[in-house]
Design an enzyme around this catalytic site. Sequence first.
Site, PDB file in Angstrom:
ATOM      1  N   GLU A  47       0.815  -1.225   0.000  1.00 19.23           N
ATOM      2  CA  GLU A  47       0.000   0.000   0.000  1.00 19.23           C
ATOM      3  C   GLU A  47       0.845   1.270   0.000  1.00 19.23           C
ATOM      4  OE1 GLU A  47      -0.436  -2.583   2.014  1.00 19.23           O
ATOM      5  OE2 GLU A  47      -2.498  -3.312   1.733  1.00 19.23           O
ATOM      6  N   PHE A 109     -10.989  -6.840  14.578  1.00 19.51           N
ATOM      7  CA  PHE A 109      -9.967  -7.338  13.653  1.00 19.51           C
ATOM      8  C   PHE A 109      -9.630  -6.250  12.625  1.00 19.51           C
ATOM      9  CE2 PHE A 109      -8.822  -9.635   9.670  1.00 19.51           C
ATOM     10  CZ  PHE A 109      -7.579 -10.076  10.121  1.00 19.51           C
ATOM     11  N   GLN A 110      -8.349  -5.992  12.460  1.00 18.47           N
ATOM     12  CA  GLN A 110      -7.841  -4.976  11.527  1.00 18.47           C
ATOM     13  C   GLN A 110      -8.395  -3.587  11.796  1.00 18.47           C
ATOM     14  OE1 GLN A 110      -8.012  -6.665   7.502  1.00 18.47           O
ATOM     15  NE2 GLN A 110      -5.956  -7.487   7.903  1.00 18.47           N
ATOM     16  N   LYS A 159     -17.119  -0.019   7.023  1.00 18.08           N
ATOM     17  CA  LYS A 159     -17.720  -1.049   6.173  1.00 18.08           C
ATOM     18  C   LYS A 159     -19.242  -0.918   6.192  1.00 18.08           C
ATOM     19  CE  LYS A 159     -17.138  -5.889   4.976  1.00 18.08           C
ATOM     20  NZ  LYS A 159     -16.437  -7.138   5.264  1.00 18.08           N
ATOM     21  N   MET A 475      24.562   7.993   1.067  1.00 15.14           N
ATOM     22  CA  MET A 475      24.495   9.316   1.690  1.00 15.14           C
ATOM     23  C   MET A 475      24.866   9.238   3.169  1.00 15.14           C
ATOM     24  SD  MET A 475      24.187  12.429   1.230  1.00 15.14           S
ATOM     25  CE  MET A 475      23.200  13.163  -0.066  1.00 15.14           C
TER      26      MET A 475
HETATM   27  C1  LIG Z   1      12.872   5.300   4.752  1.00 14.00           C
HETATM   28  C2  LIG Z   1      14.199   5.911   5.041  1.00 14.00           C
HETATM   29  N1  LIG Z   1      15.051   5.309   5.895  1.00 14.00           N
HETATM   30  C3  LIG Z   1      16.265   5.871   6.158  1.00 14.00           C
HETATM   31  C4  LIG Z   1      16.629   7.042   5.593  1.00 14.00           C
HETATM   32  C5  LIG Z   1      17.980   7.692   5.901  1.00 14.00           C
HETATM   33  N2  LIG Z   1      18.807   7.707   4.701  1.00 14.00           N
HETATM   34  C6  LIG Z   1      18.923   8.803   3.915  1.00 14.00           C
HETATM   35  S1  LIG Z   1      19.848   8.545   2.551  1.00 14.00           S
HETATM   36  C7  LIG Z   1      20.136   6.944   2.998  1.00 14.00           C
HETATM   37  C8  LIG Z   1      20.984   6.044   2.129  1.00 14.00           C
HETATM   38  C9  LIG Z   1      20.358   5.813   0.820  1.00 14.00           C
HETATM   39  O1  LIG Z   1      21.008   4.753   0.170  1.00 14.00           O
HETATM   40  P1  LIG Z   1      20.742   4.434  -1.347  1.00 14.00           P
HETATM   41  O2  LIG Z   1      19.300   4.366  -1.610  1.00 14.00           O
HETATM   42  O3  LIG Z   1      21.541   3.246  -1.722  1.00 14.00           O
HETATM   43  O4  LIG Z   1      21.266   5.733  -2.082  1.00 14.00           O
HETATM   44  P2  LIG Z   1      22.742   6.362  -2.175  1.00 14.00           P
HETATM   45  O5  LIG Z   1      22.847   7.396  -1.102  1.00 14.00           O
HETATM   46  O6  LIG Z   1      23.737   5.254  -2.002  1.00 14.00           O
HETATM   47  O7  LIG Z   1      22.772   6.978  -3.535  1.00 14.00           O
HETATM   48  C10 LIG Z   1      19.510   6.641   4.206  1.00 14.00           C
HETATM   49  C11 LIG Z   1      19.603   5.335   4.891  1.00 14.00           C
HETATM   50  C12 LIG Z   1      15.695   7.653   4.717  1.00 14.00           C
HETATM   51  N3  LIG Z   1      15.931   8.817   4.115  1.00 14.00           N
HETATM   52  N4  LIG Z   1      14.509   7.052   4.452  1.00 14.00           N
END
Ligand SMILES: Cc1ncc(C[n+]2csc(CCOP(=O)(O)OP(=O)(O)O)c2C)c(N)n1
Length: 578
Positions: A47, A109-110, A159, A475
């Site tokens: 979702e 439920f749910q 519902k 990042m």
């Molecule tokens: C849902 C979520 N969890 C954690 C983060 C923290 N976070 C920001 S950038 C990142 C790394 C992203 O890795 P990737 O998708 O491989 O991209 P890259 O930076 O390597 O290009 C994380 C863990 C986030 N922004 N969103």
Amino acid sequence: MTGAEAIIRSLEELGVDEVFGLPGGAILPTYDPLMDSKIRHILVRHEQGAGHAAEGYAISSGRVGCAIVTSGPAALNTMTALGDANLDSVPIVVITGQVGASLIGTDAFQEADIVGASMPLTKHSFLVTHADEIPARIAEAFEIAASGRPGPVLVDITKSAQTDELDFSWPPQFDIPGYRVPTKPSKKQIRAAAEAITNAQAPVFYVGGGVIRSNASEGLRTLVELTDAPVVTTLTARGAFPDSDKHNLGMPGMHGTVAAVGALQRSDLVVALGSRFDDRVTGKLDTFAPRAKVVHVDIDAAEISKNRFADIPIVGDLKQVFELLNNEISRVLENKEKEDLSGWWRYLNRLRDAYPLGWTEPEDGRLAPQHVLRRLSQLSGPDAYWATGVGQHQMWASQFIDFEKPRHFISSSGLGTMGYGVPAGMGVQVAQPDSIVWVIDGDGSFQMTNQELATCVINDIPIKIALINNSVLGMVRQWQNLFYNQRYSHTNLNDHDSEQVPNFLKLAESYGIPGRVVTSEEEVDDAIQWALSVNDSPVFIDFRVSKDAMVWPMVAAGVSNDDIRYARGMAPTWDGEE
Ligand SMILES: Cc1ncc(C[n+]2csc(CCOP(=O)(O)OP(=O)(O)O)c2C)c(N)n1
């Protein structure tokens, strides 16, 4: 008719052609008439994907995106998308089933209190317990989502309301107490803004996503023609003004260009247009644009002076404001010489020439991700749409893709939601069936939502995926590199470089998606051309890029924009010649 039939009929009356969703117990009555409707339902695999798809659909088309899911866990799965749409002002309506009215509060439920949970994440949330309320609540939801500052609206329908009967009539009467959309902007303030803009010697237009949401790019273009002032476009505003126009200095903020950051810092007048002085733009707030007076135009009065005091606030729709402001500026300039901005432009052009976006070649022999993004942009052209995940690849996409048109860059900006790319791109492709839609994803982000590849294959949604695969949470690793002594705590997605888990190519192939792995620069163009030639199915390219590549320039979190670095330890010279 039944409440369920009224839901579908209301959506039809509102002109909804496509919805993204996944059924379950509490929404089953509504899925039955949906089967006979002309509305195209796209069955997602999760979702959250339905919510992001609705966002991609909305951002790229300017229409309201719609998702429909069942109660409890399903509704909770849409929360990330609601929060995402809320921070980026994206008009979506999410319809959730709820347990029968008599069961509410019994831990049925749910059962989950979705209106309660979603209230801080949405523009508004409704609980509907009576069938006869359905047409009005759905009409209101679409009106609230699309009008004023757009945003997500949730309609939670029991519902029992779906199975009860009502006399349907359309359009329904509705009145939304306390909801007012600003009408005419103040003439006095428009005059003051025109005065300030025509007298400024170092003005800058700080353009935010509001310009795109209000379809106001033409007005912005006229304003720039009239004034010759520089423009910076935030992450949500990339494409609001063409990158090819010499007035565009690029993106401001944490990973903005030196010229865009310098323009704001040195300006004497910041004209904020549908932007909100986000911390990723301002850096340390009390050192942001220290000399500047501020004109702030926004449709949401709550944004005015929220982070930075606005000397001249204007509350209104940008499209209308541009019309009035441009007329007023033309009138002022009939009786007054234009300010000479040539010194300001000399300064900005020096910054632009001295500190262009660039990169150093990786030392590990892997691809430079920036090169991949630049070639993707050059080979795909200005009509392509781009959806991204979150991380370094997102910033490189923003920096190295040339944006010429609004609504072509679809990225999770305010919430920074990893996993946004594939489902958002899917929504874009549904809204733009004849266009090229690229998803630029990180290997971390991709693994959060890639199950929607099945949705894309089965529903003929031919997105193109460019995986910028550095095998790390790039990042986060970049911050560990810069601020945590290169102690890479839990950011490696793979133990062994040679054997990647998963094998992304096989993963794509298991969905029936043709794919390639690209490891050398010579293969880059060929792979992109190949992907561009495939139009009848999704395509996938796994670009193996260096994990040591960094996003530059960078303003460290909480630091003044004046302390921007354009490479490790390299500070620009703000004043004087190089
Ligand atoms: C849902 C979520 N969890 C954690 C983060 C923290 N976070 C920001 S950038 C990142 C790394 C992203 O890795 P990737 O998708 O491989 O991209 P890259 O930076 O390597 O290009 C994380 C863990 C986030 N922004 N969103």
